[in-house]
Write a protein that holds these residues in place. Structure first.
Motif, PDB file in Angstrom:
ATOM      1  N   TYR A  54       9.956 -18.569  52.641  1.00 11.16           N
ATOM      2  CA  TYR A  54       9.181 -17.206  52.525  1.00 11.16           C
ATOM      3  C   TYR A  54      10.105 -15.886  52.961  1.00 11.16           C
ATOM      4  O   TYR A  54      10.298 -15.139  52.354  1.00 11.16           O
ATOM      5  CB  TYR A  54       7.874 -17.213  53.096  1.00 11.16           C
ATOM      6  CG  TYR A  54       6.982 -15.857  52.914  1.00 11.16           C
ATOM      7  CD1 TYR A  54       6.257 -15.497  52.069  1.00 11.16           C
ATOM      8  CD2 TYR A  54       7.362 -14.961  53.771  1.00 11.16           C
ATOM      9  CE1 TYR A  54       5.550 -14.699  51.869  1.00 11.16           C
ATOM     10  CE2 TYR A  54       6.731 -13.504  53.658  1.00 11.16           C
ATOM     11  CZ  TYR A  54       5.414 -13.500  52.785  1.00 11.16           C
ATOM     12  OH  TYR A  54       5.095 -12.358  52.553  1.00 11.16           O
ATOM     13  N   GLU A 106      -0.541 -22.650  61.424  1.00 12.27           N
ATOM     14  CA  GLU A 106      -1.966 -22.202  60.753  1.00 12.27           C
ATOM     15  C   GLU A 106      -2.996 -22.019  62.027  1.00 12.27           C
ATOM     16  O   GLU A 106      -4.398 -22.004  61.681  1.00 12.27           O
ATOM     17  CB  GLU A 106      -2.534 -23.573  60.127  1.00 12.27           C
ATOM     18  CG  GLU A 106      -3.040 -24.924  60.835  1.00 12.27           C
ATOM     19  CD  GLU A 106      -1.556 -25.527  61.320  1.00 12.27           C
ATOM     20  OE1 GLU A 106      -1.638 -26.838  61.530  1.00 12.27           O
ATOM     21  OE2 GLU A 106      -0.406 -25.022  61.484  1.00 12.27           O
ATOM     22  N   TYR A 140       4.705 -16.498  60.278  1.00 14.56           N
ATOM     23  CA  TYR A 140       4.077 -16.762  58.748  1.00 14.56           C
ATOM     24  C   TYR A 140       2.924 -17.625  59.063  1.00 14.56           C
ATOM     25  O   TYR A 140       2.872 -18.805  59.673  1.00 14.56           O
ATOM     26  CB  TYR A 140       5.219 -17.973  58.110  1.00 14.56           C
ATOM     27  CG  TYR A 140       4.976 -18.280  56.787  1.00 14.56           C
ATOM     28  CD1 TYR A 140       4.833 -17.419  55.958  1.00 14.56           C
ATOM     29  CD2 TYR A 140       4.655 -19.639  56.500  1.00 14.56           C
ATOM     30  CE1 TYR A 140       4.693 -18.057  54.375  1.00 14.56           C
ATOM     31  CE2 TYR A 140       4.243 -20.038  55.356  1.00 14.56           C
ATOM     32  CZ  TYR A 140       4.510 -19.255  54.489  1.00 14.56           C
ATOM     33  OH  TYR A 140       4.191 -19.615  52.926  1.00 14.56           O
ATOM     34  N   MET A 142      -0.368 -19.771  57.657  1.00 20.40           N
ATOM     35  CA  MET A 142      -0.659 -20.673  56.572  1.00 20.40           C
ATOM     36  C   MET A 142      -2.213 -21.145  56.698  1.00 20.40           C
ATOM     37  O   MET A 142      -2.833 -21.115  57.583  1.00 20.40           O
ATOM     38  CB  MET A 142       0.351 -22.026  57.045  1.00 20.40           C
ATOM     39  CG  MET A 142       1.599 -21.761  57.199  1.00 20.40           C
ATOM     40  SD  MET A 142       2.810 -23.299  57.609  1.00 20.40           S
ATOM     41  CE  MET A 142       2.918 -24.044  55.943  1.00 20.40           C
ATOM     42  N   PRO A 143      -2.679 -21.651  55.588  1.00 14.72           N
ATOM     43  CA  PRO A 143      -4.076 -22.186  55.431  1.00 14.72           C
ATOM     44  C   PRO A 143      -4.143 -23.491  56.461  1.00 14.72           C
ATOM     45  O   PRO A 143      -3.269 -24.082  56.464  1.00 14.72           O
ATOM     46  CB  PRO A 143      -4.335 -22.325  54.189  1.00 14.72           C
ATOM     47  CG  PRO A 143      -3.253 -21.575  53.214  1.00 14.72           C
ATOM     48  CD  PRO A 143      -1.992 -21.887  54.401  1.00 14.72           C
ATOM     49  N   GLU A 148      -2.925 -26.043  50.274  1.00 16.85           N
ATOM     50  CA  GLU A 148      -2.970 -25.021  49.597  1.00 16.85           C
ATOM     51  C   GLU A 148      -1.362 -24.151  50.236  1.00 16.85           C
ATOM     52  O   GLU A 148      -1.018 -22.814  49.951  1.00 16.85           O
ATOM     53  CB  GLU A 148      -4.004 -23.849  50.132  1.00 16.85           C
ATOM     54  CG  GLU A 148      -5.465 -24.209  49.771  1.00 16.85           C
ATOM     55  CD  GLU A 148      -6.675 -23.536  50.425  1.00 16.85           C
ATOM     56  OE1 GLU A 148      -6.295 -22.365  50.922  1.00 16.85           O
ATOM     57  OE2 GLU A 148      -7.680 -23.773  50.068  1.00 16.85           O
ATOM     58  N   TRP A 149      -0.684 -24.893  50.991  1.00 15.20           N
ATOM     59  CA  TRP A 149       0.362 -24.341  51.652  1.00 15.20           C
ATOM     60  C   TRP A 149       1.604 -23.884  50.531  1.00 15.20           C
ATOM     61  O   TRP A 149       2.074 -22.783  50.217  1.00 15.20           O
ATOM     62  CB  TRP A 149       1.064 -25.270  52.430  1.00 15.20           C
ATOM     63  CG  TRP A 149       0.363 -25.710  53.693  1.00 15.20           C
ATOM     64  CD1 TRP A 149      -0.672 -24.970  54.303  1.00 15.20           C
ATOM     65  CD2 TRP A 149       0.887 -26.512  54.830  1.00 15.20           C
ATOM     66  NE1 TRP A 149      -0.956 -25.510  55.258  1.00 15.20           N
ATOM     67  CE2 TRP A 149      -0.159 -26.534  55.672  1.00 15.20           C
ATOM     68  CE3 TRP A 149       2.139 -27.330  54.914  1.00 15.20           C
ATOM     69  CZ2 TRP A 149       0.004 -27.196  56.904  1.00 15.20           C
ATOM     70  CZ3 TRP A 149       2.086 -28.261  56.160  1.00 15.20           C
ATOM     71  CH2 TRP A 149       1.059 -28.083  56.844  1.00 15.20           C
ATOM     72  N   ILE A 158       3.031 -20.357  44.191  1.00 13.41           N
ATOM     73  CA  ILE A 158       2.104 -19.606  45.052  1.00 13.41           C
ATOM     74  C   ILE A 158       2.364 -20.333  46.543  1.00 13.41           C
ATOM     75  O   ILE A 158       2.324 -21.439  46.614  1.00 13.41           O
ATOM     76  CB  ILE A 158       0.759 -19.694  44.761  1.00 13.41           C
ATOM     77  CG1 ILE A 158       0.257 -19.005  43.346  1.00 13.41           C
ATOM     78  CG2 ILE A 158      -0.136 -19.227  45.810  1.00 13.41           C
ATOM     79  CD1 ILE A 158      -1.119 -19.223  42.970  1.00 13.41           C
ATOM     80  N   LYS A 160       0.913 -19.633  50.364  1.00 12.51           N
ATOM     81  CA  LYS A 160      -0.176 -19.085  51.116  1.00 12.51           C
ATOM     82  C   LYS A 160       0.286 -19.392  52.893  1.00 12.51           C
ATOM     83  O   LYS A 160       0.812 -20.352  53.054  1.00 12.51           O
ATOM     84  CB  LYS A 160      -1.440 -19.660  50.818  1.00 12.51           C
ATOM     85  CG  LYS A 160      -1.980 -19.195  49.349  1.00 12.51           C
ATOM     86  CD  LYS A 160      -3.424 -19.555  49.301  1.00 12.51           C
ATOM     87  CE  LYS A 160      -3.886 -19.340  47.958  1.00 12.51           C
ATOM     88  NZ  LYS A 160      -5.151 -19.796  47.817  1.00 12.51           N
ATOM     89  N   GLN A 161      -0.024 -18.431  53.531  1.00 15.25           N
ATOM     90  CA  GLN A 161      -0.707 -17.214  53.325  1.00 15.25           C
ATOM     91  C   GLN A 161       0.299 -15.939  53.334  1.00 15.25           C
ATOM     92  O   GLN A 161       0.292 -15.132  52.423  1.00 15.25           O
ATOM     93  CB  GLN A 161      -1.747 -16.878  54.479  1.00 15.25           C
ATOM     94  CG  GLN A 161      -2.488 -15.640  54.225  1.00 15.25           C
ATOM     95  CD  GLN A 161      -3.769 -15.512  55.332  1.00 15.25           C
ATOM     96  OE1 GLN A 161      -3.960 -16.508  55.966  1.00 15.25           O
ATOM     97  NE2 GLN A 161      -4.133 -14.472  55.620  1.00 15.25           N
ATOM     98  N   GLY A 162       1.229 -15.800  54.055  1.00 13.33           N
ATOM     99  CA  GLY A 162       2.175 -14.649  54.287  1.00 13.33           C
ATOM    100  C   GLY A 162       2.750 -14.680  55.263  1.00 13.33           C
ATOM    101  O   GLY A 162       2.362 -15.298  56.459  1.00 13.33           O
TER     102      GLY A 162
END
Length: 208
Positions: A54, A106, A140, A142-143, A148-149, A158, A160-162
């Motif tokens: 990212y 996370e 960073y 993460m869910p 969902e990563w 995609i 996630k999350q940012g």
């Protein structure tokens, strides 16, 4: 003498066979231990790699280069500003840089427009230094749901999350032994435009 020689030969022959089995056993045990270690490291390695991916993507879209530190001496990498030389018609580093420490996690809490995160004291002490290049924390998020990563299809990718940035330069020392809770403004979202703004502040001589 002949019987002695035969017995001696058989003894060493059996000893070699047994030694071979023992050696094979220890080699298998060693491989198993390594495998278990790799399994334990996998999740952390994946999270770190996704966070770096990212961060690289943001830097690339901002038109900057990025280097990753070979050894961790307080930061994981450096954002490097690139400029165009009109005289030589080429791109090269401008000399302005921002060091960063990257954390992928996370384990965080968002409350009242702040992100609360427990940072290791060692990293905190590295980041509060205010000499040399400016340095920031890149967090960073993460869910909790691993599925969902990263989601990729033929039409989109995609992650996630940012990531969010935070400067701890000049903050006071801590007496904590293991971790210290920091709170990052939710507005400190790290994207290409934000990274450009941070680099511009460095260019005019400001500390971040």
């Amino acid at each position: 003498c002949l019987i002695y020689s035969i017995v001696r030969y058989i003894y060493f022959y059996l000893l070699n066979i047994c030694s071979g089995y023992i050696l094979s056993f220890y080699m298998l045990l060693y491989e198993y231990i390594n495998l278990v270690g790799m399994i334990r490291m996998t999740e952390e390695t994946i999270k770190e790699s996704l966070g770096m991916a990212y961060t690289r993507a943001v830097a690339a879209y901002a038109g900057m280069n990025i280097t990753v530190s070979e050894h961790d001496y307080g930061y994981d990498g450096t954002f490097i500003d690139i400029e165009y030389d009109e005289e030589y018609k080429s791109y090269s580093p401008s000399g302005f840089e921002i060091n960063f420490q990257l954390k992928s996690t996370e384990k965080f809490e968002i409350k009242n427009d702040f992100i609360f995160y427990n940072l290791r004291v060692k990293n905190y002490r590295d980041l509060i230094k205010n000499k040399g290049n400016s340095r920031i924390l890149v967090l960073y998020l993460m869910p909790h749901n691993r599925a969902e990563w990263l989601v990729s299809t033929t039409s989109h990718l995609i992650m996630k999350q940012g990531a969010w940035w935070y400067s701890l330069e000049g903050m006071s020392q801590t007496s904590n032994e293991h971790t210290i809770q920091i709170k990052i403004p939710f507005s400190n979202f790290l994207d290409a435009n934000t990274l450009k703004d941070l680099m511009q502040r460095v260019k005019v001589g400001d500390r971040i």
